[in-house]
Design an enzyme around this catalytic site. Structure first.
Site, PDB file in Angstrom:
ATOM      1  N   TYR A   1     -15.390  -0.750   8.646  1.00  0.00           N
ATOM      2  CA  TYR A   1     -13.948  -0.530   8.827  1.00  0.00           C
ATOM      3  C   TYR A   1     -13.550  -0.814  10.277  1.00  0.00           C
ATOM      4  CZ  TYR A   1      -9.628   2.273   9.109  1.00  0.00           C
ATOM      5  OH  TYR A   1      -8.352   2.722   9.321  1.00  0.00           O
TER       6      TYR A   1
ATOM      7  N   GLY B   1       0.843  -1.195   0.000  1.00  0.00           N
ATOM      8  CA  GLY B   1       0.000   0.000   0.000  1.00  0.00           C
ATOM      9  C   GLY B   1       0.877   1.243   0.000  1.00  0.00           C
TER      10      GLY B   1
ATOM     11  N   ASP C   1      -1.612  -7.327  -5.741  1.00  0.00           N
ATOM     12  CA  ASP C   1      -2.859  -7.294  -4.986  1.00  0.00           C
ATOM     13  C   ASP C   1      -2.613  -8.138  -3.729  1.00  0.00           C
ATOM     14  OD1 ASP C   1      -5.366  -7.727  -3.927  1.00  0.00           O
ATOM     15  OD2 ASP C   1      -6.301  -8.275  -5.852  1.00  0.00           O
TER      16      ASP C   1
ATOM     17  N   LYS D   1     -11.119  -3.703  11.774  1.00  0.00           N
ATOM     18  CA  LYS D   1      -9.905  -3.388  12.540  1.00  0.00           C
ATOM     19  C   LYS D   1      -9.941  -4.078  13.909  1.00  0.00           C
ATOM     20  CE  LYS D   1      -7.461  -0.937   9.670  1.00  0.00           C
ATOM     21  NZ  LYS D   1      -6.178  -1.458   9.176  1.00  0.00           N
TER      22      LYS D   1
ATOM     23  N   ASP E   1       2.140  -1.924  -4.334  1.00  0.00           N
ATOM     24  CA  ASP E   1       0.796  -1.360  -4.340  1.00  0.00           C
ATOM     25  C   ASP E   1       0.024  -2.085  -5.435  1.00  0.00           C
ATOM     26  OD1 ASP E   1      -0.318   1.506  -3.033  1.00  0.00           O
ATOM     27  OD2 ASP E   1      -1.442   0.806  -4.780  1.00  0.00           O
ATOM     28  N   ILE E   2      -1.307  -1.993  -5.335  1.00  0.00           N
ATOM     29  CA  ILE E   2      -2.130  -2.604  -6.385  1.00  0.00           C
ATOM     30  C   ILE E   2      -2.089  -1.737  -7.647  1.00  0.00           C
ATOM     31  CG2 ILE E   2      -4.307  -1.503  -5.692  1.00  0.00           C
ATOM     32  CD1 ILE E   2      -5.636  -4.294  -6.208  1.00  0.00           C
ATOM     33  N   ARG E   3      -1.793  -0.448  -7.453  1.00  0.00           N
ATOM     34  CA  ARG E   3      -1.674   0.477  -8.577  1.00  0.00           C
ATOM     35  C   ARG E   3      -0.215   0.603  -8.995  1.00  0.00           C
ATOM     36  NH1 ARG E   3      -4.443   4.838  -4.788  1.00  0.00           N
ATOM     37  NH2 ARG E   3      -3.077   3.639  -3.430  1.00  0.00           N
TER      38      ARG E   3
ATOM     39  N   GLY F   1      -0.216   4.916  -0.916  1.00  0.00           N
ATOM     40  CA  GLY F   1      -1.247   5.567  -0.117  1.00  0.00           C
ATOM     41  C   GLY F   1      -0.699   6.683   0.756  1.00  0.00           C
ATOM     42  N   GLN F   2      -1.596   7.226   1.581  1.00  0.00           N
ATOM     43  CA  GLN F   2      -1.219   8.397   2.386  1.00  0.00           C
ATOM     44  C   GLN F   2      -0.086   8.059   3.364  1.00  0.00           C
ATOM     45  OE1 GLN F   2      -3.986   9.807   5.318  1.00  0.00           O
ATOM     46  NE2 GLN F   2      -2.989  11.787   5.498  1.00  0.00           N
TER      47      GLN F   2
HETATM   48  N1  SER Z   1      -8.457   8.148   9.203  1.00  0.00           N
HETATM   49  C1  SER Z   1      -9.230   6.949   9.345  1.00  0.00           C
HETATM   50  C2  SER Z   1     -10.594   7.104   8.831  1.00  0.00           C
HETATM   51  O1  SER Z   1     -11.135   8.184   8.945  1.00  0.00           O
HETATM   52  C3  SER Z   1      -9.275   6.558  10.783  1.00  0.00           C
HETATM   53  O2  SER Z   1      -8.578   5.392  10.949  1.00  0.00           O
HETATM   54  O3  SER Z   1     -11.151   6.164   8.343  1.00  0.00           O
END
Ligand code: SER
Length: 316
Positions: free
Chosen positions: A140, A8, A50, A144, A34-36, A11-12
């Protein structure tokens, strides 16, 4: 020397983490995936994979002789609500694939991020403790929390060295956030510079736990470098950065971007934010591996504006 794979990496978090790891371990000891397609400088080894493709994953890990994996590929809170079953599959199966590789001895250490999203509406909202009621209401958050239980399980049953942090909302300028509820606190800087105004989807007095990316990267790398014996929590650690509301960050932005204005158009993300803590108690992380946050709201805001302006100039 330790060789790391960041999954990943576009990503950010991945964008900053790859840089942080390269600074410490050298470019030859960091592989990005990354997948991209890669968005990173060409001289960093890159694998387009992936994380759900178990065979490709294992092949790359063996080929590069990887010791440590940072598994950042996931669907976040807002995007997850739009694709709940895919979020579950990606977030769970991705983690289980990596845990299995560690159990087989193919890798030695795992970093996997959890989130403040593991908490829910029944959790105490101020100075939320490490151990408390956890009834997350987003897919999400559910993924987690389940992931945290799996991490602890693989550690206890199979001796897997997995380490984790419950990240708050992360603020950075090098890469854009990928579909979270806390994204507003990044977008506000982009829009302030481009348009001088921002329309916020959370109410002005919504407090959430946040952190500047430099602190998050420091937390991640120092957790991974700590001796295994000091890491007593194998689910995931609370870490606290700064807590602020949209009104408070807007006031900071206005000090740096004259005439900046904010207005509000509330959407579905408000109810997600309302189910999360306002602030986090991180005494256990402080005690066990010496964590402490450095960057406050004013410093962060300055660095964000400076960083974004620099990037803009580079692109011209
Ligand atoms: N930044 C994340 C979200 O907003 C929190 O883990 O999903």
């Amino acid at each position: 020397m330790v060789k790391s794979l960041v999954i990943g990496a576009n990503g950010q978090i991945g964008t900053d983490l790859v840089e942080g790891l390269v600074d410490i371990y050298g470019i030859e000891n960091v592989v990005a995936s990354d997948i991209r397609e890669s968005k990173l400088p060409v001289d960093i080894a890159f694998e387009q994979i992936d994380v759900l493709d178990t065979d490709a994953l294992k092949k790359a890990i063996v080929a590069h002789d990887i010791d440590e994996v940072y598994l950042l590929a996931a669907l976040l809170s807002a995007t997850g609500e739009k694709k709940p079953l895919f979020a579950w599959e990606l977030n769970m199966q991705g983690l289980l694939n990596i845990l299995e590789l560690a159990k087989e001895g193919v890798i030695k250490k795992i970093f996997w991020p959890s989130s403040i999203a593991v908490f829910g509406p029944t959790t105490p909202r101020e100075h939320t403790p490490q151990v408390t009621i956890m009834e997350p209401s987003t897919v999400y958050g559910i993924s987690k929390l389940a992931g945290e239980r799996w991490c602890e399980y693989y550690h206890n049953k199979y001796g897997v060295d997995v380490r984790s942090i419950r990240y708050p909302g992360l603020i950075s300028y090098k890469a854009e956030p990928g579909g979270g509820t806390t994204d507003y606190a990044v977008d506000i800087f982009h829009k302030a510079i481009k348009e001088g105004k921002y329309t916020c989807y959370l109410k002005e007095d919504t407090y959430l736990p946040m952190m500047y990316m430099d602190d998050a990267i420091h937390a991640t790398i120092s957790l991974m470098q700590s001796p295994s014996s000091s890491i007593k929590v194998r689910s995931s650690y609370n870490v606290s950065g700064i807590s602020f509301s949209p009104a408070e960050i807007a006031a900071e932005v206005a000090k740096l971007v004259p005439d900046f204005i904010i207005d509000y158009e509330i959407d579905f993300r408000q109810s997600i934010a309302d189910s999360w803590p306002k602030s986090i108690d991180d005494d256990i992380a402080k005690d066990q591996w010496g964590w402490s946050n450095k960057t406050d709201l004013a410093t962060m805001s300055k660095k964000m504006i400076e960083g974004l302006r620099e990037l803009k100039q580079e692109h011209h």
